[in-house]
Write an enzyme that holds these catalytic residues in place. Sequence first.
Site, PDB file in Angstrom:
ATOM      1  N   GLY A  54       0.795  -1.232   0.000  1.00  0.00           N
ATOM      2  CA  GLY A  54       0.000   0.000   0.000  1.00  0.00           C
ATOM      3  C   GLY A  54       0.823   1.275   0.000  1.00  0.00           C
ATOM      4  N   ILE A  55       0.309   2.250   0.728  1.00  0.00           N
ATOM      5  CA  ILE A  55       0.944   3.571   0.754  1.00  0.00           C
ATOM      6  C   ILE A  55       2.358   3.473   1.335  1.00  0.00           C
ATOM      7  CG2 ILE A  55       0.802   5.862   1.800  1.00  0.00           C
ATOM      8  CD1 ILE A  55      -2.279   5.588   1.673  1.00  0.00           C
TER       9      ILE A  55
ATOM     10  N   ASP B 279       5.715  -5.878  15.368  1.00  0.00           N
ATOM     11  CA  ASP B 279       4.399  -5.271  15.592  1.00  0.00           C
ATOM     12  C   ASP B 279       4.649  -3.946  16.313  1.00  0.00           C
ATOM     13  OD1 ASP B 279       1.944  -4.458  16.592  1.00  0.00           O
ATOM     14  OD2 ASP B 279       1.191  -6.523  16.691  1.00  0.00           O
TER      15      ASP B 279
ATOM     16  N   ALA C 127       1.922   2.849   9.412  1.00  0.00           N
ATOM     17  CA  ALA C 127       1.067   1.695   9.744  1.00  0.00           C
ATOM     18  C   ALA C 127      -0.269   2.185  10.289  1.00  0.00           C
ATOM     19  CB  ALA C 127       1.762   0.816  10.780  1.00  0.00           C
TER      20      ALA C 127
ATOM     21  N   TYR D 268     -11.279   5.370  14.464  1.00  0.00           N
ATOM     22  CA  TYR D 268     -10.302   5.784  13.458  1.00  0.00           C
ATOM     23  C   TYR D 268     -10.176   7.315  13.428  1.00  0.00           C
ATOM     24  CZ  TYR D 268      -8.005   5.734   8.822  1.00  0.00           C
ATOM     25  OH  TYR D 268      -7.140   5.882   7.765  1.00  0.00           O
TER      26      TYR D 268
HETATM   27  P1  NAD Z   1      -2.858  -0.986   4.111  1.00  0.00           P
HETATM   28  O1  NAD Z   1      -3.818  -1.730   4.981  1.00  0.00           O
HETATM   29  O2  NAD Z   1      -2.774  -1.341   2.672  1.00  0.00           O
HETATM   30  O3  NAD Z   1      -1.385  -1.061   4.723  1.00  0.00           O
HETATM   31  C1  NAD Z   1      -1.136  -0.876   6.089  1.00  0.00           C
HETATM   32  C2  NAD Z   1       0.100  -1.649   6.472  1.00  0.00           C
HETATM   33  O4  NAD Z   1       0.321  -1.435   7.874  1.00  0.00           O
HETATM   34  C3  NAD Z   1      -0.046  -3.157   6.257  1.00  0.00           C
HETATM   35  O5  NAD Z   1       1.074  -3.664   5.578  1.00  0.00           O
HETATM   36  C4  NAD Z   1      -0.151  -3.698   7.673  1.00  0.00           C
HETATM   37  O6  NAD Z   1       0.376  -5.008   7.828  1.00  0.00           O
HETATM   38  C5  NAD Z   1       0.668  -2.674   8.447  1.00  0.00           C
HETATM   39  N1  NAD Z   1       0.362  -2.690   9.880  1.00  0.00           N
HETATM   40  C6  NAD Z   1      -0.879  -2.750  10.439  1.00  0.00           C
HETATM   41  N2  NAD Z   1      -0.765  -2.848  11.782  1.00  0.00           N
HETATM   42  C7  NAD Z   1       0.556  -2.872  12.055  1.00  0.00           C
HETATM   43  C8  NAD Z   1       1.289  -2.983  13.245  1.00  0.00           C
HETATM   44  N3  NAD Z   1       0.687  -3.116  14.446  1.00  0.00           N
HETATM   45  N4  NAD Z   1       2.648  -2.964  13.201  1.00  0.00           N
HETATM   46  C9  NAD Z   1       3.272  -2.858  12.004  1.00  0.00           C
HETATM   47  N5  NAD Z   1       2.625  -2.753  10.834  1.00  0.00           N
HETATM   48  C10 NAD Z   1       1.278  -2.761  10.852  1.00  0.00           C
HETATM   49  O7  NAD Z   1      -3.253   0.563   4.297  1.00  0.00           O
HETATM   50  P2  NAD Z   1      -2.953   1.818   3.351  1.00  0.00           P
HETATM   51  O8  NAD Z   1      -4.184   2.118   2.592  1.00  0.00           O
HETATM   52  O9  NAD Z   1      -1.663   1.666   2.634  1.00  0.00           O
HETATM   53  O10 NAD Z   1      -2.827   2.962   4.468  1.00  0.00           O
HETATM   54  C11 NAD Z   1      -1.590   3.378   5.006  1.00  0.00           C
HETATM   55  C12 NAD Z   1      -1.842   4.501   6.004  1.00  0.00           C
HETATM   56  O11 NAD Z   1      -2.564   5.556   5.366  1.00  0.00           O
HETATM   57  C13 NAD Z   1      -2.698   4.089   7.198  1.00  0.00           C
HETATM   58  O12 NAD Z   1      -2.250   4.778   8.341  1.00  0.00           O
HETATM   59  C14 NAD Z   1      -4.084   4.561   6.822  1.00  0.00           C
HETATM   60  O13 NAD Z   1      -4.884   4.761   7.940  1.00  0.00           O
HETATM   61  C15 NAD Z   1      -3.755   5.843   6.098  1.00  0.00           C
HETATM   62  N6  NAD Z   1      -4.801   6.299   5.169  1.00  0.00           N
HETATM   63  C16 NAD Z   1      -5.142   5.571   4.046  1.00  0.00           C
HETATM   64  C17 NAD Z   1      -6.124   6.054   3.195  1.00  0.00           C
HETATM   65  C18 NAD Z   1      -6.519   5.331   1.927  1.00  0.00           C
HETATM   66  O14 NAD Z   1      -7.383   5.852   1.195  1.00  0.00           O
HETATM   67  N7  NAD Z   1      -5.948   4.195   1.587  1.00  0.00           N
HETATM   68  C19 NAD Z   1      -6.785   7.245   3.495  1.00  0.00           C
HETATM   69  C20 NAD Z   1      -6.425   7.942   4.628  1.00  0.00           C
HETATM   70  C21 NAD Z   1      -5.425   7.471   5.465  1.00  0.00           C
END
Ligand code: NAD
Length: 429
Positions: free
Chosen positions: A202-203, A245, A270, A334
């Site tokens: 992801g991001i 974690d 994360a 959230y």
């Molecule tokens: P995603 O779920 O694709 O990736 C999140 C990653 O964080 C995963 O690889 C997961 O394993 C890891 N993670 C989760 N809990 C963890 C922990 N306890 N320790 C270590 N790693 C952990 O999410 P994403 O869409 O790539 O989002 C990334 C960030 O951007 C997040 O903080 C999310 O809240 C934020 N965000 C995303 C969006 C969106 O539209 N996708 C919008 C606003 C904010």
Amino acid sequence: MADRYLRLAGTAPGRFLTSRLGLPQPARLRRDALTGPLLHLTAGKSGLDLEPVLARTGLPAGGDSPVAVVLDATGVHDVDTLAEVHAALHPVVRSVADSGRVVVLGAPLDPLDHHQSAAQQALEGFVRSLGKEIGRGRTVNLVRLTEATAAESTLRFLLSPRSAYVSGQVIGVGETAVAESEADRERPLAGRTALVTGAARGIGEAVAETLARDGARVVVLDVPQAEEDARRAAERLGGRALALDITAADAGERIAAELPDGLDVLIHNAGITRDRRLVNMPAERWSSVLDVNLASVLRTTDALLAAGTLRRGGRIVATASIAGLAGNAGQTNYGAGKAGIAGLVRSLAPRALAEHGVTVNAVAPGFIETKMTASIPLLIREAGRRMNSLGQGGLPADVAETTAWLAHPASGAVNGQVVRVCGQSLLGA
Ligand code: NAD
């Protein structure tokens, strides 16, 4: 995950159909190159020495069909001089190229001068309104500054294709900054170490990739269950994986032990969602989200600053969300966690800079095309994509580029900012 509507709207029959039906007409954003003239305009009497900074953007000055317009409105000190903003932009706004940039420069609000404050605050409403009406993939942002050199990295970012999904933002830039050197241009993070949490996909993966492109040695941190993906990403980027974690009580100490030579860039990416309306939300769903998205960010930040792991000149970038700024039904946990990030950033930033030489900022993504948003039901997903001035979702690379600008060695004067990467979402401010 593909945005089929955006693809359709980019074709001639699609354009015809969408305009006939009065549907949104999102433009294909230029994320590759932004070439064309830069127009430098002024409203009011400015004391900024902008020319050398603008010359270094590489965009030629003046000409028709500008790809970028910079309006220096730092000298706007009352409602009468505000009229010069209209006079400067009214004749040129139509000619700004597709995916072009309008950047307005403002001064900090003077608490002792309510006329200056009114006029300068007016620039925010102006910029946000122009962002909503300008269309054709063009963006409008406001930078508040007192000194041009300190804002160079910010202007370069906003005047580049890297800021394609950043619009309607107000960014404050302070005075102290290390000037960008020529050597910094290609690989500004060479010799620096960057750790990105949640970077197996992801991001976070896109952020790690962008920081590696900029020369950083990256540490790809993710939960042990995602270790294989983290290892693959790290190998591809010439970095290393760290299976951890982030909610572990000793996560900060573990990271410090892994990085005895120190850390320059810490990206708290994360994050998890466990959506439920408050009436149906068990305590566990509340606490797990707050723990990953906020408490662990506070714990690891405190531990790494206290241990001296974060070197002087370091950068912390945390991930907020527009859900934390605007609120979202079903996301009290959230929204609370992400709003907490903004509170953390604003409070810690001045102290972290004074005591450790480290800046603290946040990115607040809007709707970004990832696995997380691909699982949203179609209708809600479509609404999320279209409800912003650019009429489309952002890409992980858009968040990554914004993070890379904040992590840049020349961005030392950008501190305590929460920058939305949301195409100027209609949600929130
Ligand atoms: P995603 O779920 O694709 O990736 C999140 C990653 O964080 C995963 O690889 C997961 O394993 C890891 N993670 C989760 N809990 C963890 C922990 N306890 N320790 C270590 N790693 C952990 O999410 P994403 O869409 O790539 O989002 C990334 C960030 O951007 C997040 O903080 C999310 O809240 C934020 N965000 C995303 C969006 C969106 O539209 N996708 C919008 C606003 C904010």
